[in-house]
Design an enzyme around this catalytic site. Structure first.
Site, PDB file in Angstrom:
ATOM      1  N   ASP A   1      -8.079  -5.629  13.378  1.00  0.00           N
ATOM      2  CA  ASP A   1      -7.852  -4.184  13.272  1.00  0.00           C
ATOM      3  C   ASP A   1      -7.352  -3.917  11.853  1.00  0.00           C
ATOM      4  O   ASP A   1      -6.170  -3.718  11.609  1.00  0.00           O
ATOM      5  CB  ASP A   1      -6.805  -3.786  14.317  1.00  0.00           C
ATOM      6  CG  ASP A   1      -6.414  -2.317  14.197  1.00  0.00           C
ATOM      7  OD1 ASP A   1      -7.071  -1.574  13.452  1.00  0.00           O
ATOM      8  OD2 ASP A   1      -5.428  -1.938  14.856  1.00  0.00           O
ATOM      9  N   SER A   2      -8.269  -3.934  10.911  1.00  0.00           N
ATOM     10  CA  SER A   2      -7.890  -3.882   9.500  1.00  0.00           C
ATOM     11  C   SER A   2      -8.202  -2.523   8.900  1.00  0.00           C
ATOM     12  O   SER A   2      -8.881  -1.695   9.499  1.00  0.00           O
ATOM     13  CB  SER A   2      -8.672  -4.949   8.736  1.00  0.00           C
ATOM     14  OG  SER A   2     -10.042  -4.597   8.720  1.00  0.00           O
ATOM     15  N   THR A   3      -7.708  -2.317   7.704  1.00  0.00           N
ATOM     16  CA  THR A   3      -8.111  -1.172   6.898  1.00  0.00           C
ATOM     17  C   THR A   3      -9.482  -1.480   6.278  1.00  0.00           C
ATOM     18  O   THR A   3     -10.077  -2.528   6.537  1.00  0.00           O
ATOM     19  CB  THR A   3      -7.090  -0.931   5.778  1.00  0.00           C
ATOM     20  OG1 THR A   3      -6.991  -2.126   4.998  1.00  0.00           O
ATOM     21  CG2 THR A   3      -5.721  -0.582   6.350  1.00  0.00           C
ATOM     22  N   GLU A   4      -9.957  -0.544   5.467  1.00  0.00           N
ATOM     23  CA  GLU A   4     -11.202  -0.769   4.725  1.00  0.00           C
ATOM     24  C   GLU A   4     -11.105  -2.035   3.870  1.00  0.00           C
ATOM     25  O   GLU A   4     -10.001  -2.446   3.520  1.00  0.00           O
ATOM     26  CB  GLU A   4     -11.465   0.399   3.751  1.00  0.00           C
ATOM     27  CG  GLU A   4     -11.477   1.749   4.388  1.00  0.00           C
ATOM     28  CD  GLU A   4     -12.644   1.884   5.314  1.00  0.00           C
ATOM     29  OE1 GLU A   4     -13.764   2.032   4.833  1.00  0.00           O
ATOM     30  OE2 GLU A   4     -12.431   1.806   6.549  1.00  0.00           O
TER      31      GLU A   4
ATOM     32  N   ASP B   1       0.632 -12.731   6.677  1.00  0.00           N
ATOM     33  CA  ASP B   1      -0.740 -12.573   6.202  1.00  0.00           C
ATOM     34  C   ASP B   1      -1.698 -13.077   7.274  1.00  0.00           C
ATOM     35  O   ASP B   1      -1.691 -14.264   7.633  1.00  0.00           O
ATOM     36  CB  ASP B   1      -0.888 -13.404   4.918  1.00  0.00           C
ATOM     37  CG  ASP B   1      -2.285 -13.283   4.320  1.00  0.00           C
ATOM     38  OD1 ASP B   1      -3.222 -12.859   5.032  1.00  0.00           O
ATOM     39  OD2 ASP B   1      -2.436 -13.619   3.134  1.00  0.00           O
ATOM     40  N   GLY B   2      -2.518 -12.157   7.781  1.00  0.00           N
ATOM     41  CA  GLY B   2      -3.442 -12.515   8.855  1.00  0.00           C
ATOM     42  C   GLY B   2      -4.402 -13.616   8.453  1.00  0.00           C
ATOM     43  O   GLY B   2      -4.747 -14.488   9.259  1.00  0.00           O
TER      44      GLY B   2
ATOM     45  N   GLN C   1       0.834  -1.200   0.000  1.00  0.00           N
ATOM     46  CA  GLN C   1       0.000   0.000   0.000  1.00  0.00           C
ATOM     47  C   GLN C   1       0.870   1.252   0.000  1.00  0.00           C
ATOM     48  O   GLN C   1       2.079   1.184   0.203  1.00  0.00           O
ATOM     49  CB  GLN C   1      -0.912  -0.009   1.235  1.00  0.00           C
ATOM     50  CG  GLN C   1      -0.177  -0.237   2.549  1.00  0.00           C
ATOM     51  CD  GLN C   1      -1.055  -0.869   3.629  1.00  0.00           C
ATOM     52  OE1 GLN C   1      -2.283  -0.812   3.579  1.00  0.00           O
ATOM     53  NE2 GLN C   1      -0.426  -1.473   4.621  1.00  0.00           N
TER      54      GLN C   1
ATOM     55  N   ASP D   1       0.205  -0.506  13.898  1.00  0.00           N
ATOM     56  CA  ASP D   1       0.612   0.692  14.645  1.00  0.00           C
ATOM     57  C   ASP D   1       0.823   0.404  16.124  1.00  0.00           C
ATOM     58  O   ASP D   1       1.400   1.211  16.847  1.00  0.00           O
ATOM     59  CB  ASP D   1      -0.411   1.823  14.456  1.00  0.00           C
ATOM     60  CG  ASP D   1      -1.816   1.404  14.853  1.00  0.00           C
ATOM     61  OD1 ASP D   1      -1.999   0.817  15.938  1.00  0.00           O
ATOM     62  OD2 ASP D   1      -2.745   1.663  14.075  1.00  0.00           O
TER      63      ASP D   1
ATOM     64  N   GLU E   1       0.744  -8.668  11.349  1.00  0.00           N
ATOM     65  CA  GLU E   1       0.559  -7.524  10.439  1.00  0.00           C
ATOM     66  C   GLU E   1       1.223  -7.872   9.114  1.00  0.00           C
ATOM     67  O   GLU E   1       2.384  -8.272   9.080  1.00  0.00           O
ATOM     68  CB  GLU E   1       1.203  -6.282  11.070  1.00  0.00           C
ATOM     69  CG  GLU E   1       1.493  -5.136  10.127  1.00  0.00           C
ATOM     70  CD  GLU E   1       0.244  -4.470   9.546  1.00  0.00           C
ATOM     71  OE1 GLU E   1      -0.633  -4.061  10.319  1.00  0.00           O
ATOM     72  OE2 GLU E   1       0.149  -4.406   8.288  1.00  0.00           O
TER      73      GLU E   1
END
Lengths: 275, 275, 275, 275
Positions: C155-158, C137-138, C31, C86, C106
């Site tokens: 706790d992921s991104t979109e 990879d989760g 990303q 984070d 993560e």
């Protein structure tokens, strides 16, 4: 209230202007038309998200697309404006007393109406008896005309949307046919900072059809990069060889007799586009 | 990521440029200095929130402030640049083989350092042996100089902050004293769309001191309105009466011999500011 | 200098934050990662143009995704955080003395490094001996785990880019398998103003797998709409039936024992998404 | 066309919304009034550059300022709304059949007119026979009232401009006098992220006058931070001790019986402002 109109002139750069209110906002048959009351530029006409003209700086474009060819021609009587529904070119054309008839062919009647209502200082001469306004396709109008006009100005939007045909060699050939044997034509041809390839292409195409083809520039602060080009094609008359006695006094804010020559002196990187 | 730098060039109008990253950002002793990596213009130097120069369009300003006076002067040997810490004027000055020494007096040493690091194509000649770089107050340097320079360029920021003294009649008088008896001076004098009064004032002030005072323009897309002016004051040599043989070939992207004349042909509303 | 980061949270709405400088800006294997120093929110982590966390408001998200399931579980010993590079969730997890081991999986190691460097108040506990950090990879990690964890936080991104697999029913089934027989899972499930369909879908999918499925909310000012939802799936323990004696004092800025209940009282239009 | 309204909610943060057109834009006797047609939020009322309400999210604010006190009071008959010229609070008040009369005192008649014209779904009940609309100064109206109202809502703008008097202890004392002996009052009291001091001050001031003083929250996406607070002052009735039988079915999109309790469970950092 913080209301700002932003035009991204490229993906990565643009201008931004504070807006007091929108005066009109509609989808016409041809494009999105917005009329904005801005604080810096007065009323501003925006088509498909691009500034077309504003009350404060319209004089630059309209004077320079008009007076350069009209003073180059020794005696322009019949003039055609393709596009230009805001009426600014017409206003300048009528400053030339030799002009007996100025025909405006604008494809989008809504542009004319909106300009009459919200840009009176620009559109005011559209009702002059010397003017004939046709809501029609400029490309088709050109196709049907033959040896009819002394001067033709192409006052179009960018080569997207309704104006895409107006940037083709076929169109320039049509214009040559529509002009009299000593006719002159000018088209706005965008800016050299972001659209160098377009300028190059237009110049090449026009040069194949008109023996005298020249590029000139003017500073238009609300147009991309501020440096605008016009491509002039002429059958006989050279804009750089106009006799001193040809000029007569007209009221202008940008054009001068000295600029008539000077505007053809191009920055080196622009000159290179014409070679 | 949508990160945009916006410069409000007036309260109601501005430009906006996409930023990839900030390369430097600090409060110097004199001003806020930001170096941005932009997508459209390459690296961009911003002082107190105003674009000073960019890698993509720096050539316009630097060529036009330099070559017009340097070709007007028959034999420039010693040249002074006031301000101009980015080194762009110096780079152009050195293209003239007659120049034996070019002195740069920049008040803010951080501007020089930042330019050397992030604008190498602009600042690259600052280490040339013909160049002397002084981190000093240009106003004071001028006050101490007498009949020393052939050509002086004032490459300053807007008349706010550190540059405020550089827009006073006292400063122009000092420049006249610092110049040799046939010396020439040029100062950037902002744009006619938003700062007409400033241009008028500078022209009046310079005219009281220099017998030959002329305004000329160039298109700089990242500067307010895109139309920039320079005010030239000359003791003897007229920029419009340069002999053909004076010109020699130099590599430029904007300046040409034809433009040397043409850039003095002003739009009518700009010409009016000089009357 | 006017430098602003804008996140268009929808095509037609967004937030905008003043930026002092970019601290990091790189394309990782997964990303676009940007770390901004903002004036309002302190340092801000942005992934693919979306705010992930900021120094000023990170506590809301990290407390609420952690303490609700951790206090619901009677004795959480082994905890898994999927995503969350984070380190904010880890920091909150470690406030529970029962937790013997917290595993962070993560996918993008660059997020961890950037957070350690620029978000020390958030990432500070990633080096705690009770923590195991895996750059992996989760989805795959979950697939390989069986009856191993007491609590899992996603706790992921979109659901675009690297996180797209983390919003599938298959993933939730994997989580159920990876949890012990009384395990609990929470996933951030976006906002009800702009992403109602997503919340609905996640709730339906989780409900088919977990007998106790509940939605709760928290206010996160830098996230779209400010109203964020979390979907909790539990095999046995009901978050609304936690005994008073289960709670113990921990230091928080958002979570309270009263909010543990209250956050499940949904606005009517959000409640409707769960029916 | 890229036309965006931006509200800087602090010097360094804000929201930005795409605008289709301005519906109204005028300087009233009290403030700048703008009505915008936005793409995300429908029509939006902006006073002095701040979002007041929008067609899409108005229900949150209007339901929560109304139903919490109205269900806390056992039998509200006469209700006063100070400010609230958009009519949204009135619309909610009328959902309570016990209310015989709802008085609206709005200082700026232009707000009422503009809302009737452009926000019909919000202002539609202003012409209801149970409603009395007075264009008057709310502060003066309160000063003249005595033991008259069961419930008073203060639906004001920020404590700048016309609303500055509505955030003083003297005003709260006046409200206490204007209320009957078991009256209840609610005022919007801004957000805890950017205006913590204001919340603290209002809470202290109201607490000195009303024995039962409580803060509650709601999520309003177009208001600063998305987390809005309301300060409730009550002479006798405790909003957390309302009998189950007091509630009756009304149509809402945000308020629920469960939220009536839950909205008083504050995030820790907000709770701290009330101590």
């Amino acid at each position: 209230m913080d209301l700002w109109y932003t035009e991204k002139q490229t993906d990565d750069f643009g201008i931004t202007a504070k807006v007091k209110r929108t005066l009109q906002s509609e989808k016409t048959d041809f494009q999105q038309l917005d009329m904005l009351e801005t604080k810096e530029w007065g009323n501003m006409l925006v088509l498909d998200g691009m500034v077309m003209t504003t009350e404060k700086d319209d004089f630059v474009y309209h004077e320079m697309i008009s007076h350069v060819p009209l003073f180059t021609h020794p005696n322009p009587k019949k003039v055609l404006v393709v596009g230009g529904g805001d009426g600014g070119v017409i206003r300048e054309v009528l400053k030339h007393p030799s002009v007996e008839k100025a025909v405006l062919v604008e494809i989008d009647g809504k542009v004319i109406e909106a300009s009459k209502q919200h840009l009176p200082s620009i559109a005011g001469e559209l009702t002059n008896p010397r003017v004939e306004v046709k809501v029609d396709d400029g490309f088709m109008h050109i196709a049907k005309s033959e040896a009819e006009y002394d001067v033709i100005m192409v006052d179009s939007t960018e080569p997207v949307g309704p104006a895409v045909n107006l940037f083709t060699k076929g169109f320039y050939a049509g214009i040559a046919k529509a002009l009299k044997e000593d006719g002159i034509f000018v088209a706005q041809s965008d800016n050299p900072w972001f659209k160098a390839d377009l300028i190059k292409q237009v110049h090449q195409d026009v040069l194949e059809i008109f023996p005298i083809t020249k590029l000139y520039t003017a500073n238009i602060p609300t147009y991309p990069s501020g440096l605008w080009t016009f491509t002039l094609g002429s059958k006989q008359h050279d804009p750089l060889k106009v006799g001193q006695d040809r000029f007569h006094q007209i009221e202008t804010s940008y054009y001068t007799q000295a600029l008539h020559q000077a505007c053809f002196a191009l920055p080196k990187f622009v000159e290179d586009l014409t070679k």
